[in-house]
Design a protein around this motif. Sequence first.
Motif, PDB file in Angstrom:
ATOM      1  N   PHE A  57       0.150   7.585  -0.430  1.00  0.00           N
ATOM      2  CA  PHE A  57      -0.720   6.624   0.084  1.00  0.00           C
ATOM      3  C   PHE A  57      -0.876   5.288  -0.419  1.00  0.00           C
ATOM      4  O   PHE A  57      -1.232   4.593   0.227  1.00  0.00           O
ATOM      5  CB  PHE A  57      -2.236   7.198  -0.474  1.00  0.00           C
ATOM      6  N   PHE A  58      -0.452   5.299  -1.749  1.00  0.00           N
ATOM      7  CA  PHE A  58      -0.148   3.828  -2.344  1.00  0.00           C
ATOM      8  C   PHE A  58       0.726   3.122  -1.601  1.00  0.00           C
ATOM      9  O   PHE A  58       0.566   1.908  -1.304  1.00  0.00           O
ATOM     10  CB  PHE A  58       0.229   3.954  -3.667  1.00  0.00           C
ATOM     11  N   ILE A  59       1.915   3.690  -1.130  1.00  0.00           N
ATOM     12  CA  ILE A  59       3.003   3.089  -0.433  1.00  0.00           C
ATOM     13  C   ILE A  59       2.351   2.777   0.897  1.00  0.00           C
ATOM     14  O   ILE A  59       2.544   1.474   1.314  1.00  0.00           O
ATOM     15  CB  ILE A  59       4.301   3.968  -0.202  1.00  0.00           C
ATOM     16  N   THR A  65      -1.138  -3.417   5.135  1.00  0.00           N
ATOM     17  CA  THR A  65      -2.169  -4.513   5.024  1.00  0.00           C
ATOM     18  C   THR A  65      -1.291  -5.820   4.706  1.00  0.00           C
ATOM     19  O   THR A  65      -0.333  -5.744   4.139  1.00  0.00           O
ATOM     20  CB  THR A  65      -3.254  -4.081   3.863  1.00  0.00           C
ATOM     21  N   PRO A  66      -1.769  -6.921   5.181  1.00  0.00           N
ATOM     22  CA  PRO A  66      -1.188  -8.231   4.947  1.00  0.00           C
ATOM     23  C   PRO A  66      -1.140  -8.684   3.369  1.00  0.00           C
ATOM     24  O   PRO A  66      -2.142  -8.231   2.666  1.00  0.00           O
ATOM     25  CB  PRO A  66      -1.938  -8.971   5.697  1.00  0.00           C
ATOM     26  N   LEU A  67      -0.026  -9.175   2.960  1.00  0.00           N
ATOM     27  CA  LEU A  67       0.240  -9.613   1.597  1.00  0.00           C
ATOM     28  C   LEU A  67      -1.039 -10.701   1.240  1.00  0.00           C
ATOM     29  O   LEU A  67      -1.456 -10.536   0.078  1.00  0.00           O
ATOM     30  CB  LEU A  67       1.284 -10.369   1.389  1.00  0.00           C
ATOM     31  N   LEU A  68      -1.335 -11.440   2.139  1.00  0.00           N
ATOM     32  CA  LEU A  68      -2.593 -12.602   1.676  1.00  0.00           C
ATOM     33  C   LEU A  68      -3.732 -11.816   1.493  1.00  0.00           C
ATOM     34  O   LEU A  68      -4.446 -12.123   0.574  1.00  0.00           O
ATOM     35  CB  LEU A  68      -2.670 -13.596   2.946  1.00  0.00           C
ATOM     36  N   LEU A  69      -4.025 -10.895   2.328  1.00  0.00           N
ATOM     37  CA  LEU A  69      -5.357 -10.105   2.167  1.00  0.00           C
ATOM     38  C   LEU A  69      -5.317  -9.283   0.672  1.00  0.00           C
ATOM     39  O   LEU A  69      -6.337  -9.346  -0.006  1.00  0.00           O
ATOM     40  CB  LEU A  69      -5.577  -9.004   3.377  1.00  0.00           C
ATOM     41  N   GLN A  70      -4.254  -8.940   0.528  1.00  0.00           N
ATOM     42  CA  GLN A  70      -4.014  -8.290  -0.796  1.00  0.00           C
ATOM     43  C   GLN A  70      -4.308  -9.070  -2.204  1.00  0.00           C
ATOM     44  O   GLN A  70      -4.829  -8.662  -3.004  1.00  0.00           O
ATOM     45  CB  GLN A  70      -2.809  -7.334  -0.915  1.00  0.00           C
ATOM     46  N   LEU A  71      -3.688 -10.362  -1.787  1.00  0.00           N
ATOM     47  CA  LEU A  71      -3.840 -11.310  -2.827  1.00  0.00           C
ATOM     48  C   LEU A  71      -5.302 -11.613  -3.085  1.00  0.00           C
ATOM     49  O   LEU A  71      -5.861 -11.560  -4.129  1.00  0.00           O
ATOM     50  CB  LEU A  71      -2.963 -12.549  -2.556  1.00  0.00           C
ATOM     51  N   TYR A  72      -6.155 -11.849  -1.895  1.00  0.00           N
ATOM     52  CA  TYR A  72      -7.360 -12.140  -1.830  1.00  0.00           C
ATOM     53  C   TYR A  72      -8.317 -11.065  -2.650  1.00  0.00           C
ATOM     54  O   TYR A  72      -8.980 -11.356  -3.462  1.00  0.00           O
ATOM     55  CB  TYR A  72      -7.937 -12.696  -0.536  1.00  0.00           C
ATOM     56  N   PHE A  96       2.834  -5.400  -6.432  1.00  0.00           N
ATOM     57  CA  PHE A  96       2.604  -4.049  -5.919  1.00  0.00           C
ATOM     58  C   PHE A  96       2.982  -4.040  -4.627  1.00  0.00           C
ATOM     59  O   PHE A  96       3.351  -2.952  -4.153  1.00  0.00           O
ATOM     60  CB  PHE A  96       1.018  -4.011  -6.093  1.00  0.00           C
ATOM     61  N   HIS A  97       2.862  -5.148  -3.902  1.00  0.00           N
ATOM     62  CA  HIS A  97       3.330  -5.236  -2.378  1.00  0.00           C
ATOM     63  C   HIS A  97       4.844  -4.708  -2.127  1.00  0.00           C
ATOM     64  O   HIS A  97       4.965  -3.918  -1.503  1.00  0.00           O
ATOM     65  CB  HIS A  97       2.958  -6.676  -2.053  1.00  0.00           C
ATOM     66  N   TYR A  98       5.630  -5.317  -3.080  1.00  0.00           N
ATOM     67  CA  TYR A  98       7.067  -5.128  -2.842  1.00  0.00           C
ATOM     68  C   TYR A  98       7.335  -3.719  -3.561  1.00  0.00           C
ATOM     69  O   TYR A  98       8.763  -3.138  -3.232  1.00  0.00           O
ATOM     70  CB  TYR A  98       7.971  -6.235  -3.306  1.00  0.00           C
ATOM     71  N   MET A  99       6.751  -3.511  -4.481  1.00  0.00           N
ATOM     72  CA  MET A  99       6.893  -2.067  -5.237  1.00  0.00           C
ATOM     73  C   MET A  99       6.723  -0.967  -4.073  1.00  0.00           C
ATOM     74  O   MET A  99       7.512   0.074  -4.227  1.00  0.00           O
ATOM     75  CB  MET A  99       5.974  -1.769  -6.358  1.00  0.00           C
ATOM     76  N   ALA A 100       5.599  -1.248  -3.201  1.00  0.00           N
ATOM     77  CA  ALA A 100       5.572  -0.190  -2.172  1.00  0.00           C
ATOM     78  C   ALA A 100       6.828   0.053  -1.167  1.00  0.00           C
ATOM     79  O   ALA A 100       7.048   0.892  -1.041  1.00  0.00           O
ATOM     80  CB  ALA A 100       4.195  -0.438  -1.195  1.00  0.00           C
ATOM     81  N   TYR A 101       7.251  -1.060  -0.814  1.00  0.00           N
ATOM     82  CA  TYR A 101       8.354  -1.328   0.100  1.00  0.00           C
ATOM     83  C   TYR A 101       9.899  -0.684  -0.330  1.00  0.00           C
ATOM     84  O   TYR A 101      10.376   0.044  -0.011  1.00  0.00           O
ATOM     85  CB  TYR A 101       8.667  -2.551   0.696  1.00  0.00           C
ATOM     86  N   ASN A 102       9.825  -1.216  -1.920  1.00  0.00           N
ATOM     87  CA  ASN A 102      11.049  -0.413  -2.585  1.00  0.00           C
ATOM     88  C   ASN A 102      10.891   0.785  -2.882  1.00  0.00           C
ATOM     89  O   ASN A 102      11.889   1.683  -2.610  1.00  0.00           O
ATOM     90  CB  ASN A 102      11.107  -1.417  -4.010  1.00  0.00           C
ATOM     91  N   ALA A 103       9.866   1.450  -3.067  1.00  0.00           N
ATOM     92  CA  ALA A 103       9.445   2.825  -3.568  1.00  0.00           C
ATOM     93  C   ALA A 103       9.986   3.703  -2.092  1.00  0.00           C
ATOM     94  O   ALA A 103      10.655   4.686  -2.331  1.00  0.00           O
ATOM     95  CB  ALA A 103       8.127   3.227  -3.630  1.00  0.00           C
ATOM     96  N   ASP A 104       9.516   3.069  -1.068  1.00  0.00           N
ATOM     97  CA  ASP A 104       9.798   3.818   0.085  1.00  0.00           C
ATOM     98  C   ASP A 104      11.378   3.931   0.545  1.00  0.00           C
ATOM     99  O   ASP A 104      11.905   4.739   1.178  1.00  0.00           O
ATOM    100  CB  ASP A 104       8.977   2.857   1.476  1.00  0.00           C
ATOM    101  N   ILE A 105      12.170   2.891   0.104  1.00  0.00           N
ATOM    102  CA  ILE A 105      13.365   2.739   0.407  1.00  0.00           C
ATOM    103  C   ILE A 105      14.261   3.792  -0.732  1.00  0.00           C
ATOM    104  O   ILE A 105      15.144   4.470  -0.482  1.00  0.00           O
ATOM    105  CB  ILE A 105      13.998   1.483  -0.125  1.00  0.00           C
ATOM    106  N   PHE A 106      13.744   3.797  -1.888  1.00  0.00           N
ATOM    107  CA  PHE A 106      14.122   4.916  -2.974  1.00  0.00           C
ATOM    108  C   PHE A 106      14.049   6.157  -2.714  1.00  0.00           C
ATOM    109  O   PHE A 106      14.570   6.972  -2.894  1.00  0.00           O
ATOM    110  CB  PHE A 106      13.791   4.314  -4.514  1.00  0.00           C
ATOM    111  N   VAL A 107      12.891   6.332  -2.144  1.00  0.00           N
ATOM    112  CA  VAL A 107      12.445   7.708  -1.606  1.00  0.00           C
ATOM    113  C   VAL A 107      13.562   8.236  -0.674  1.00  0.00           C
ATOM    114  O   VAL A 107      14.107   9.430  -0.590  1.00  0.00           O
ATOM    115  CB  VAL A 107      11.021   8.040  -1.152  1.00  0.00           C
TER     116      VAL A 107
END
Length: 217
Positions: A57-59, A65-72, A96-107
Amino acid sequence: MEFDFTPVITYFPTLMKGLGVAIFVAIIVALMSVLGGLLVAVISVYINKVLSWPLRFFIWLFMTTPLLLQLYLLYFGIGEWVLIPAVVVGILGLGFHYMAYNADIFVATLKSVSDGQYEASRSLGFGHTATIFYILVPQAFIRSIPQIGNNMILMVKDTSVLSAIGVAELVYASQYAISVSFRPFEFFIVIAIMYYIINVFMELGQVWLERLTAYRR
């Protein structure tokens, strides 16, 4: 239209300070997103199946969601309870944004490693944890280098988004000079060249790393 790069020369030290901030943020975010993403993937795939759904769910949340929205949300949300520097919020948001993308790749790469590797390791006397971190993770990490490298190149360019929350990176550093000199086009050309040079060096580093580890795949 006549070009005048004199203001760029005048404010070039300011641009270099902004570039330094961008590189500092990128290095911290790279470490956080790669190591954090790998940890999330390992826990999700091998260690604790109960945590698999919350981690997925975290991933999903950070990938949809957009990066800019997450930052705001982080900047104004955390700011409601505690005063935190914008650069810290920027690092956390990008991390956190790129951790999610990297986690998906590592999975995906962890699941691509043959089950026989695990069984062979256990038959040689390695424990469950040792097999994961000494046998499976290194193979998965090597297989993920092209995709992780591409993500890190994108991440460096995305440091420019942090100007929206007041982080004094390269784009933000140029805004004052542009407001004084009224020469935005010249500044944006120079900034684009700076990002291009960084990307070229990162791509060369990625190619070198892929060649270095190619025989281990």
